[in-house]
Design an enzyme around this catalytic site. Structure first.
Site, PDB file in Angstrom:
ATOM      1  N   ASP A  95       6.133  -1.819  -7.589  1.00 44.48           N
ATOM      2  CA  ASP A  95       6.245  -2.042  -6.254  1.00 44.48           C
ATOM      3  C   ASP A  95       4.849  -2.979  -5.806  1.00 44.48           C
ATOM      4  O   ASP A  95       3.695  -2.709  -5.713  1.00 44.48           O
ATOM      5  CB  ASP A  95       5.801  -0.777  -5.261  1.00 44.48           C
ATOM      6  CG  ASP A  95       5.814  -1.017  -3.848  1.00 44.48           C
ATOM      7  OD1 ASP A  95       5.618  -0.072  -3.208  1.00 44.48           O
ATOM      8  OD2 ASP A  95       5.926  -2.151  -3.379  1.00 44.48           O
ATOM      9  N   ASP A 102       7.212  -8.620  -1.696  1.00 44.40           N
ATOM     10  CA  ASP A 102       7.172  -7.154  -1.555  1.00 44.40           C
ATOM     11  C   ASP A 102       8.359  -6.663  -2.432  1.00 44.40           C
ATOM     12  O   ASP A 102       9.507  -6.233  -1.747  1.00 44.40           O
ATOM     13  CB  ASP A 102       7.069  -6.665  -0.348  1.00 44.40           C
ATOM     14  CG  ASP A 102       7.059  -5.192  -0.346  1.00 44.40           C
ATOM     15  OD1 ASP A 102       7.243  -4.674   0.814  1.00 44.40           O
ATOM     16  OD2 ASP A 102       6.935  -4.500  -1.299  1.00 44.40           O
TER      17      ASP A 102
HETATM   18  C1  1VS Z   1       1.529   1.995   1.281  1.00 43.55           C
HETATM   19  C2  1VS Z   1       2.691   0.998   1.361  1.00 43.55           C
HETATM   20  N1  1VS Z   1       3.960   1.568   0.587  1.00 43.55           N
HETATM   21  C3  1VS Z   1       4.781   2.518   1.009  1.00 43.55           C
HETATM   22  O1  1VS Z   1       4.758   2.986   2.124  1.00 43.55           O
HETATM   23  C4  1VS Z   1       5.781   2.939   0.111  1.00 43.55           C
HETATM   24  C5  1VS Z   1       6.062   4.360  -0.027  1.00 43.55           C
HETATM   25  C6  1VS Z   1       5.497   5.622   0.674  1.00 43.55           C
HETATM   26  C7  1VS Z   1       6.510   6.326   1.357  1.00 43.55           C
HETATM   27  C8  1VS Z   1       5.357   7.630   1.524  1.00 43.55           C
HETATM   28  C9  1VS Z   1       4.236   7.787   1.783  1.00 43.55           C
HETATM   29  C10 1VS Z   1       3.642   6.726   1.087  1.00 43.55           C
HETATM   30  C11 1VS Z   1       4.175   5.551   0.656  1.00 43.55           C
HETATM   31  C12 1VS Z   1       7.400   4.578  -0.851  1.00 43.55           C
HETATM   32  S1  1VS Z   1       7.783   3.017  -1.347  1.00 43.55           S
HETATM   33  C13 1VS Z   1       6.548   2.260  -0.583  1.00 43.55           C
HETATM   34  N2  1VS Z   1       6.415   0.745  -0.715  1.00 43.55           N
HETATM   35  C14 1VS Z   1       6.345   0.066   0.301  1.00 43.55           C
HETATM   36  O2  1VS Z   1       6.687   0.276   1.539  1.00 43.55           O
HETATM   37  C15 1VS Z   1       6.134  -1.430   0.013  1.00 43.55           C
HETATM   38  N3  1VS Z   1       6.012  -2.197   1.097  1.00 43.55           N
HETATM   39  C16 1VS Z   1       4.552  -1.923   1.732  1.00 43.55           C
HETATM   40  C17 1VS Z   1       4.548  -3.160   2.670  1.00 43.55           C
HETATM   41  C18 1VS Z   1       3.163  -3.035   3.617  1.00 43.55           C
HETATM   42  C19 1VS Z   1       2.772  -1.695   4.228  1.00 43.55           C
HETATM   43  N4  1VS Z   1       1.734  -1.717   4.981  1.00 43.55           N
HETATM   44  C20 1VS Z   1       1.036  -3.104   4.577  1.00 43.55           C
HETATM   45  C21 1VS Z   1      -0.031  -3.602   4.557  1.00 43.55           C
HETATM   46  C22 1VS Z   1      -0.218  -4.764   4.047  1.00 43.55           C
HETATM   47  C23 1VS Z   1       0.465  -5.550   3.353  1.00 43.55           C
HETATM   48  C24 1VS Z   1       1.879  -4.882   2.961  1.00 43.55           C
HETATM   49  C25 1VS Z   1       1.958  -3.558   3.633  1.00 43.55           C
END
Ligand code: 1VS
Length: 330
Positions: A217, A34
């Site tokens: 990402d 990630d």
């Molecule tokens: C939807 C996932 N991505 C995020 O929330 C995110 C945000 C983000 C912040 C606010 C609202 C929406 C997205 C910014 S950077 C960013 N990137 C991350 O957070 C990368 N890590 C995601 C890990 C992750 C979250 N839920 C999962 C379910 C399956 C596999 C991986 C995951």
């Protein structure tokens, strides 16, 4: 040293999982690499059994090289509402041929329901910058930061594929993995992400020189892009609509949808329409969910797997002050 591991897609390319060996004797867990977060956390013997549904669990008591890092805890939450938390061990972690003897392995004592129900995902391996690692009181460093010094080049690369296994490489660039030239752009890592400026987009034969900030990402499934892009894109899709109940833009699964091209540096990356017809959004299978969705309320765009799997990407830590991202077609 250098290393190469497979990135195996789950259903609908929602995420990509990579086998990682932890401890002695090695315990293999399939982790989601990630680049949008910086914690290596795993399902473990300390995860309550009612929260475990088929995931592999790391058991530090069965590893002769594990060491508890006393007084340290971690707690992480993501924009999709998912979260996990726990305590910290250090142990040998091996990713293909690349290994580190005392990697902080964050052991989950609690995981949210979306992780509990995701039976093939045994945890995450964070590859963003260590400054956003959540361990308190002493922040820990990522696997990439730990092994970087021993790599031929301080880089790792992603070559994700649509509905097929791709590759993460560490320490070298596979010249056969891309076409044309790699175009490098500066990274602003002040928020801990691989953040860069995109310089335009095209839908069909219309090119717009929009400059916007985004992060590379691998841990986010979709391409979360400016509203302007969503409006322009879905206006070209007959029957498309923003569905608040389904949580984003949907369209008739048999609709003819356009390709989407984003420009970064001197390179234009085209996401084929087939990558953007993301997944069936309803039981009847008549409505399909778009792989491009708005980035509203996030503060920057997210070039998630839908965007990255159309490109070969070099995550280059360079000299500390100037990390950079390399982009190429393939
Ligand atoms: C939807 C996932 N991505 C995020 O929330 C995110 C945000 C983000 C912040 C606010 C609202 C929406 C997205 C910014 S950077 C960013 N990137 C991350 O957070 C990368 N890590 C995601 C890990 C992750 C979250 N839920 C999962 C379910 C399956 C596999 C991986 C995951």
């Amino acid at each position: 040293t250098q290393g190469s591991v497979a990135a195996v897609p789950e259903k609908d390319d929602i995420q990509y999982l990579t086998p990682v060996q932890i401890g002695t004797p090695p315990q293999t867990l399939n982790l989601d690499f990630d680049s949008g977060s910086s914690d290596l956390w795993v399902f473990s013997s300390e995860t309550p059994s009612r929260q475990v549904n088929g995931q592999a669990q790391y058991d530090p008591t069965k590893s002769s090289t594990s060491e508890k890092v006393d007084g340290q805890t971690w707690s992480i939450s993501y924009g999709d509402g998912s979260a996990s938390s726990g305590v910290v061990f250090k142990d040998l972690v091996q990713v293909g041929e690349v290994s580190f003897p005392a990697q902080a392995v964050e052991v989950a004592q609690k995981v949210s329901s979306s992780f509990s129900s995701d039976e093939n995902n045994d945890g995450l391996l964070g590859l963003a910058f260590s400054k956003i690692n959540t361990v308190k009181p002493n922040r820990q460093t990522t696997f990439f930061d730990n092994v970087m010094g021993g790599l031929e080049k301080p880089i790792w690369t992603s070559d994700l594929k649509n509905d097929a296994p791709g590759t993460y490489n560490f320490g070298y660039i596979d010249e056969n993995a891309y076409t044309g030239e790699i175009s490098y752009v500066p990274v602003d890592n002040s928020q801990g992400f691989w953040s860069f400026e995109a310089s335009g987009y095209s839908i069909g034969n219309k090119t717009v020189p929009l400059k916007f900030q985004g992060i590379a990402d691998t841990g986010t499934s979709l391409a979360m892009l400016p509203q302007e892009i969503n409006t322009a894109y879905y206006s070209q899709v007959p029957g498309a609509s923003m569905s608040y109940s389904l949580g984003g833009y949907v369209f008739p699964c048999d609709a003819k949808i356009p390709d989407f091209t984003y420009k970064v540096g001197d390179v234009s990356i085209t996401i084929p329409a087939s990558f953007i017809n993301y997944a069936e959004a309803d039981e009847e299978g008549t409505k399909c969910f778009g792989g491009i969705q708005p980035d509203t309320d996030i503060g920057f765009s997210i070039f998630g797997d839908v965007a990255l799997k159309a490109a070969f990407v070099v995550f280059d830590a360079g000299t500390e002050s100037t990390p950079r991202l390399g982009w190429a077609t393939k």
